[in-house]
Design a protein around this motif. Structure first.
Motif, PDB file in Angstrom:
ATOM      1  N   UNK A  37       0.838  -1.188   0.000  1.00  0.00           N
ATOM      2  CA  UNK A  37       0.000   0.000   0.000  1.00  0.00           C
ATOM      3  C   UNK A  37       0.873   1.239   0.000  1.00  0.00           C
ATOM      4  N   UNK A  38       0.288   2.312  -0.507  1.00  0.00           N
ATOM      5  CA  UNK A  38       0.977   3.587  -0.604  1.00  0.00           C
ATOM      6  C   UNK A  38       0.760   4.376   0.685  1.00  0.00           C
ATOM      7  N   UNK A  60      -4.531  -8.381  -0.903  1.00  0.00           N
ATOM      8  CA  UNK A  60      -5.236  -7.910  -2.100  1.00  0.00           C
ATOM      9  C   UNK A  60      -4.973  -6.430  -2.380  1.00  0.00           C
ATOM     10  N   UNK A  61      -4.311  -5.743  -1.465  1.00  0.00           N
ATOM     11  CA  UNK A  61      -3.980  -4.325  -1.673  1.00  0.00           C
ATOM     12  C   UNK A  61      -2.954  -4.196  -2.792  1.00  0.00           C
ATOM     13  N   UNK A 135      -3.400   5.808 -14.856  1.00  0.00           N
ATOM     14  CA  UNK A 135      -3.722   4.919 -13.750  1.00  0.00           C
ATOM     15  C   UNK A 135      -5.239   4.891 -13.592  1.00  0.00           C
ATOM     16  N   UNK A 136      -5.780   3.860 -12.965  1.00  0.00           N
ATOM     17  CA  UNK A 136      -7.243   3.769 -12.824  1.00  0.00           C
ATOM     18  C   UNK A 136      -7.819   5.001 -12.121  1.00  0.00           C
ATOM     19  N   UNK A 137      -8.976   5.447 -12.587  1.00  0.00           N
ATOM     20  CA  UNK A 137      -9.571   6.674 -12.068  1.00  0.00           C
ATOM     21  C   UNK A 137      -9.862   6.581 -10.569  1.00  0.00           C
ATOM     22  N   UNK A 138     -10.261   5.425 -10.068  1.00  0.00           N
ATOM     23  CA  UNK A 138     -10.528   5.290  -8.632  1.00  0.00           C
ATOM     24  C   UNK A 138      -9.244   5.479  -7.829  1.00  0.00           C
ATOM     25  N   UNK A 139      -8.127   5.001  -8.360  1.00  0.00           N
ATOM     26  CA  UNK A 139      -6.839   5.163  -7.686  1.00  0.00           C
ATOM     27  C   UNK A 139      -6.449   6.651  -7.675  1.00  0.00           C
TER      28      UNK A 139
END
Length: 167
Positions: A37-38, A60-61, A135-139
């Motif tokens: 995770x970030x 799963x992160x 990168x994915x919009x949710x991210x």
């Protein structure tokens, strides 16, 4: 010319930012680091928090980033800019790059403070790099929601915000 592969997950995702440090850097594409995770808790010399990757309790992160090919002859410039040995260490990680598992080098924080927050300009650079590399919009939305603090150095703030705006 010999190269290494670097996994950029913070402000170095932004090509213009990385090329200030390593002019010959070449983006190979979007990559995913699983089981991590970030965090924004790396202690920076300017008193703010910078990005770090940590192993997650939840496998799963994931952390999105960009893999760059860095000429070995220029790598010392990136090491110096990142503070290798003075806040970051280098670790080998395995990322998914276009469906292939690839070993990459990544900077991992050695000095952290969980209460630190990034400057607004630093978050803007991270978001600009994430947008540049789709990168994915949710991210990206998650990156945008990270709380920030004001940088008292107005000139640095203006310069870095201008760099982020160019992307």
């Amino acid at each position: 010319m010999e190269h290494c592969l670097n996994f950029a997950y913070g402000s170095n995702m932004l090509t213009a930012r990385l090329r200030q440090r390593v002019p010959s850097a070449r983006a190979l594409g979007l990559a995913v680091l699983r089981g991590h995770e970030l965090k924004w808790h790396k202690v920076a010399n300017d008193g703010s928090g910078k990005c770090d990757i940590v192993t997650a309790a939840d496998s799963s992160r994931l952390v999105y980033g960009v893999v760059y090919e860095i000429p070995l002859a220029e790598k010392h410039r990136l090491d110096r800019a990142e503070g290798l040995g003075f806040g970051y260490e280098e670790q080998t990680k395995t990322v998914d790059l276009a469906g292939q598992l690839v070993a990459v080098q990544a900077y991992v924080a050695t000095r952290i403070d969980p209460v630190l927050l990034p400057y607004a300009w630093y978050r803007a650079l991270v978001v600009a790099g994430a947008m540049e590399h789709n990168l994915p919009s949710a991210y990206i939305d998650g990156l945008r929601r990270v709380p920030v603090i004001h940088d008292p150095d107005q000139q640095r703030h203006a310069e870095q915000m201008a760099l982020a705006a160019e992307a």
